[in-house]
Design an enzyme around this catalytic site. Structure first.
Site, PDB file in Angstrom:
ATOM      1  N   GLY A  94       0.951  -1.373  -0.045  1.00 10.71           N
ATOM      2  CA  GLY A  94      -0.101  -0.027   0.141  1.00 10.71           C
ATOM      3  C   GLY A  94       0.865   1.251   0.287  1.00 10.71           C
ATOM      4  N   CYS A  95       0.333   2.271  -0.514  1.00 15.08           N
ATOM      5  CA  CYS A  95       0.668   3.471  -0.497  1.00 15.08           C
ATOM      6  C   CYS A  95       1.439   4.161   1.018  1.00 15.08           C
ATOM      7  CB  CYS A  95       0.219   4.716  -1.141  1.00 15.08           C
ATOM      8  SG  CYS A  95      -1.412   4.911  -0.574  1.00 15.08           S
TER       9      CYS A  95
END
Lengths: 348, 348, 348, 348
Positions: free
Chosen positions: B152-153
Site C-alpha cells: 500500500g502507499c
C-alpha cells in the site's frame, strides 16, 4: 448594545496580522481605527499595500512616533518578535492598553525567551506583567491586564486541543506528540524561497523539527495546567494553503479508565460557555473555520492503542492571531466576547 | 542491455494506478503492453479515458476475458480490493506471473484480512503464497514469486521510514506514532464529495483515525522485522495536492545510547545499494520525489525528548503503487532494478 | 540508434530552464552534460540548488569562464535576457553551436529589440545570424544554424495555435486577439511579491496588458507567415499552477467559406509529420501535456459569430523552453527529432 | 437604522448559493431566516450539510411544501434552472417577493430560453414580469418587482465590465470578445469528473466554446444598453480556485477619439454612487474581491491596436450570486444598499 467607539492604533501595517486586524476592526461596532503605522511605507495609503481595502480603509500610514497617545484606548502591536518589545517598553507607562501579537511576552522569563529566541530581551518587567492572552484559559487576568501577550498560532491550536486533558490531569506528561500543519501565511508576507509559490504549491514538508520556538510556549502553558513539568514533541509542517492550522495531538493517559464518552464529556464541560470553541462530532477540516474565530476540536480515545488523539483546527490569522487579539480587546474593554467576531467561516 | 520485450497485460484501465503503470511501461525498454482491460469501457481507446496518452497509447480496451494468456509474461492487477482476488485466483495456475496492486494479498491471513477489510476472502491459498513486494526488504522472495502483493502507499512510506530502526531492534514497540499525509490521488479517480475540488482545495483534514486498514499492514511488516508484536498509532490526512505522501514517524528507543550520527549510519548501512532510497541531509519535501520512484528519508534523534522522528516521502502513484510494481517486475524478470524507472522528479 | 554522446554545457544553473534542461538531458541517450555553470553558486553541487537531483546529478557548478570549450559540442544559454547576448558574442567564433533560451535573439533587428526590451543590444550580428528555433516552422534553417534563438513560452503556444491560419492566408490580420494564461514558473525562480504563494494561490490576474514583450515576437513570426504586417492584441495572465500555458486565440477570416471540417483539415495537413503536435478533437487542458514536449491544439469555427477560436496548450518549461531547446539540438545534431523527449504527460 | 426583521425563506439548501445566502443573511441586521428547504435532506440540520455553520445555523431543513407563506416577506430560490420556474409559478400570486438565482427568468422570451437552455419554459408570464436584477443598471425596476431574476455569474462580471462603453455607444457591436475565467464553485457542488480535484487542480481549460448559455444573457443586456443588436464571442474557462471570476473583454470603438483619460472618466461617471463598484488604477486580481460583494473594474485603451481591454473581477458566489441577491432584496425592501453586505475581501 454599547455604542462607545474605542480608539485603536494598529502598529505594523505591512504584514498579514496587520491587515487581518484591519479586516476585523473596520466593522467592529465599538472600534475606531485612528492610526495604522508603518516605518517603511509611511505616507502611502493602507489600501496601497493591501488593495482589497480600496474604498474601505484608505487611511494614510504614519510612523510609530506620529501616533497621538492621548487619543488612544488600545494599541495592537503587529510587529516581528524582537521589534515589539521595544515599543511595549516605550508605551508601558502611558496607561494605554496593549495587545502584542509577537512572541516577545509569551514566555515565563527572559532566560527562557533568550534560550529559544536567541535574542536578548530588553523589557523583562514586561514579561512579568504580561498576561498570556488565551481567553478560554485566562479571561480573568486578561480583563485587567495592561499588556496582553497574544498566543502564537500553533500554541493556540495545540493548547486548546489538549487543555481539558491537562487541566483534568489525565495525561502522562512525557507521552505527548503534537504533529501540526499550517497554511503558508504563518510564514509571513516576506518574499523568500520559503514563500515562493512553486516551493509551496503541490508540496508539503516538515520544518523546525525538535527545535521550533512554539514548543516551549506550549510546554509552559500545559505545565501550568497540569501543575507538572511537561516535555513534549512538537513538529510543524507547511501546507500548500493560505490559512489554517490543523494539529493532530497524541497522548497516553496516566490512568486506565477512559472512554470516548467520558472524553467528550470532559471537553464539553471544560469549554462550556466559551463562544468560539466547537466540540465536533465529525473530524473538522480547515475550511470549517476559515476566516472565522472558531476553534473546532475533535477528541478521540483509541482503546486498541490506549491513546488519545485530538484534532484541533483554527484559522491561524484569526483565532491564531488577529481574532484572538480582538477577543482579548473585547474582554479588556468589558464588551461582549463575540462583538465584531461573528464572521461565518468561508467555505468554500 | 537485455533487449527482450516481455509481454504485459494491465488489468484495470480506468484508475490512476492503471494509467500510471501505462506511463511507466510504455517506454520501458523490456516491456510491451499487449492488453489493457476495462469492463466498463471496453471498445473505447485507452486515450479516450486518459487523453494525455493521445497519440502515445491508443490501444483499444478489452474485457478481462479477452486477454490471450498464452501471449503473456506478466499481469498487473490494477483493481479495487475485493475484485482483485477473483482474478488472481482465476489465473493462479496459468504460470503467468502476477503483481497485484490491491490490498487483497498483503496481510498474513484471511482472518486478519476479513477483520480489517470487512470482506470475505475467496482465495486464501493466494494469501499464503503471495510475497509482500517491497524490494528493499524482500527482493530474494520477490525474484521467484508467482504472485506479488504490491504494498500500500501509506505502508510504503511508513515502513521504509522505520525499517532500519525495527530491523536493528532499537525501538520500544508500543511507542510508535505515524502521522501520514497523502495527496488526493490516494483517494482514487471516483467522483464523490471526498474528491470534489472545493472540499480538498485550500483544505486539510484527518480521516480513518484509529481504524485505517493500512495500520495492520504496517504493524505486520514491522513486527516481522522486530520479531515482536507491534501495536502502533497510524493517522492519515488528506493533502490538497495531487501526488505524494509524507509520513512523520515518532518512536522512543528501547535503549539510551543513541546519537544523530549513529542513527544516520544505521540508515545508510541498511539501505546501502538500494537504488531508490535516498537518505537526506535536509528535510525532504513532496516535490523532491514527485513523478519518480525515489523514497527520500530523513531520520532525526531529538536528545531533548529522547525520541526518533523520521520524515519519509514518496510519490504515492509511483513508489507507492505503479513504480514499485514495475520494480517488482524487474526483479521477477531478472532485469536491472532501475530499468524503465529512471524518471527524474518533476519539480516544479 | 546513434550511440554517440555529444558533450553539452548548460550555462545558468539556478533557474527553472536550467533545471529543466538537466531533467531532460540527464537521460538523453546522445547527450553528456559536462558542465553546468553558475556565477553565484559556483563550488556548490547542482543538487544543492535543486534537491530533486540528489544522487542523480551531483555535478559541481563552475563559473562560465571555467568551461573547456575544446570539449564541447553544444552550449545551452539558460540566462536572463540582456545577460545572454554577452556570452553568445564571446563564444560566437568558437564553432560550438549555441541554443539561447533568452529573448536576446528572437526579434528581427536590434532596433525592435531595444524598443520592446528597453535595453541596448551588444551583439547585433548575432541577431542577423540567429535562427528562430521553432522546429515546426523552421527545421531547415535550424539544422545548420550556429546560433538558435529558442522561442518564448507564450509565443510558442500562440504561434503554434495560429500558424496554419496565417500560412494559409485565411486571416484578417487586424482581428487577432490572443488571451493567454501561464503557470507561475513563467515568472521565474526569483522571490518577490509576484511569486509569493499567497499572491498567486487562489488568485488570478492579467498583467502586461497592451505592452508585453512577447507581443512583438508573435507579430513578427505571424507576419512572416502571412507575408503582411500583423498588429494583434496579446494579454497574458497568471494562473495559480506551476506549469503550463493555455492560449485562447480569436480571429476573423478574410473570406467567408470556412467550415469546421475545412479548418481541421488545414491544421492536420499543416502539422502532418510533426511529432509533438496533437490536433485534438476535445478541448485540451494543461495537464494533458504537463511535463512533456507536446503541444495540443484545438481549432474551432464559430459560424454564429464568424470567428476562429483556437485553444493551444503547452508545458511552458518543456515545449515552451527546455524541451524545445533539446528538440532544436536534436535537429542541429541530425538526431531523430523525438530523441530524449518521449516523456509521457504527467496527469494527474 | 431600520430595526425591522424581514422574514426570509431560502429554497434550496444543498448548493453553494444556498449556503452563501445563509452566510450573508445570518448576520444581516434586517433579515431573519425562518426556513431553509431541501427536498433530499429534509429533517437534517442545515449544519449537517454545511458543517461550517455548526452552532451558527442549526435550523432543521424542511420541504418546500412546508414553508408557511403567511409568515414570509421574501423567498430566495437557490435551485437549478428548470426547477426554479415551477416554484416561481406556484408562489407567483402569493404577494411574497421572490429573488430567483437560477437562469429561468433572465432572458427576454420563452423562445430564446428554450433555444439556449434546451428546455420548455412552464411560466412564460413570469418571464414577462421578471426584472433583471442587476442593481447598477436597473435599481428603479427592482424596487417594485415581484420577481427578480438574479443575473448569472459570468454575465455579472461581463456586463459590469462593458456597460459604460455600451451605454455611451462607443462600441463596434460586432467586435466584442469576452474571455472569462471562473473558479470551480461556478460548476456547482455536485460530484462529477468535472469537479474531481485532480481534474481541476494544477489544471486549466476552456469549455462551452461558442455555445455557453451566458452568451445570450450578456448579448441581450448589452443590446438593451446600446439599442442595437449585439453579437459577441464569449468563452468561459475553469480556474483551479474556489471562488472568483475574472473577465478580460476586448472591443473596438465605433469612433477614433478615445483616450485612457476619457475612458476612465466614462467609467467613473457611469458608476458614480454605486457602492460595490470600484474603478481601479491597478489591475485587480480575484483575491481583491474574494468573499465580498465588490466588482473591481480596470479599463484600458490600447492606442497601438485601437482596442479597449477591460478587466473585471467579482466573487462568483457573492456579487455573482448570493450577494447580488441580497443587494436586490435590500432595494426591494427599501433598505440601504450595503446593509449586511459590508464584508471586507478575504485576502489572503
Amino acid at each position: 448594545m454599547d455604542k462607545k467607539k474605542y480608539k485603536i492604533s494598529i502598529v505594523g501595517a505591512s504584514g498579514y496580522t496587520g491587515s487581518e486586524l484591519a479586516r476585523i476592526l473596520v466593522h467592529h461596532p465599538n472600534a475606531e481605527i485612528v492610526d495604522i503605522t508603518s516605518e517603511s511605507h509611511k505616507g502611502k495609503k493602507f489600501s496601497d499595500l493591501h488593495p482589497q481595502f480600496s474604498g474601505i480603509l484608505d487611511l494614510t500610514l504614519v510612523g510609530a512616533e506620529d501616533i497621538q497617545l492621548s487619543d488612544l484606548d488600545m494599541i495592537f502591536l503587529a510587529l516581528p518578535h524582537g521589534v515589539s518589545m521595544g515599543f511595549a517598553k516605550k508605551w508601558a507607562g502611558s496607561g494605554i492598553r496593549i495587545v502584542d501579537l509577537s512572541g516577545d511576552f509569551r514566555l515565563s522569563t527572559a532566560e527562557v525567551y533568550e534560550a529559544w529566541y536567541k535574542k536578548e530581551h530588553v523589557f523583562t518587567e514586561g514579561i512579568k506583567d504580561a498576561v498570556y492572552g488565551m481567553p478560554e484559559l485566562h479571561a480573568d487576568k486578561i480583563k485587567n491586564a495592561a499588556l496582553v501577550a497574544n498566543p502564537g498560532c500553533y500554541p493556540t491550536a495545540s493548547i486548546l486541543g489538549l487543555a481539558p486533558l491537562f487541566a483534568a490531569g489525565w495525561i502522562d506528561p512525557h507521552s505527548v506528540v503534537i504533529d501540526a500543519k499550517s497554511g503558508l501565511t504563518g510564514a509571513g508576507i516576506k518574499s523568500s524561497s520559503v514563500t515562493h509559490f512553486s516551493n509551496v504549491n503541490e508540496n508539503f514538508k516538515a520544518y523546525g523539527i525538535s527545535n521550533h520556538r512554539h514548543t516551549i510556549e506550549i510546554e509552559e502553558q500545559l505545565s501550568l495546567l497540569l501543575k507538572k513539568a511537561v516535555n513534549l514533541q512538537f513538529t510543524p509542517h507547511l501546507l500548500p494553503v493560505d490559512r489554517g492550522i490543523l494539529a493532530t495531538s497524541y497522548a497516553r493517559p496516566d490512568q486506565s479508565e477512559v472512554s470516548q464518552e467520558k472524553l467528550e464529556d470532559l471537553y464539553r464541560n471544560y469549554y462550556n460557555g466559551k463562544p468560539f470553541i466547537r466540540i465536533r462530532k465529525e473530524v473538522p477540516s480547515l475550511k470549517d473555520v476559515r476566516g472565522s474565530n472558531y476553534a473546532d476540536i475533535y477528541p478521540v480515545w483509541d482503546p486498541r492503542t490506549k491513546r488519545f488523539i485530538v484534532v484541533s483546527v483554527i484559522d491561524n490569522l484569526v483565532k491564531g492571531a488577529a481574532g484572538q487579539a480582538v477577543h482579548n480587546m473585547n474582554i479588556m474593554l468589558d464588551l461582549k466576547e463575540i462583538t465584531g467576531l461573528e464572521h461565518v467561516p468561508v467555505q468554500p
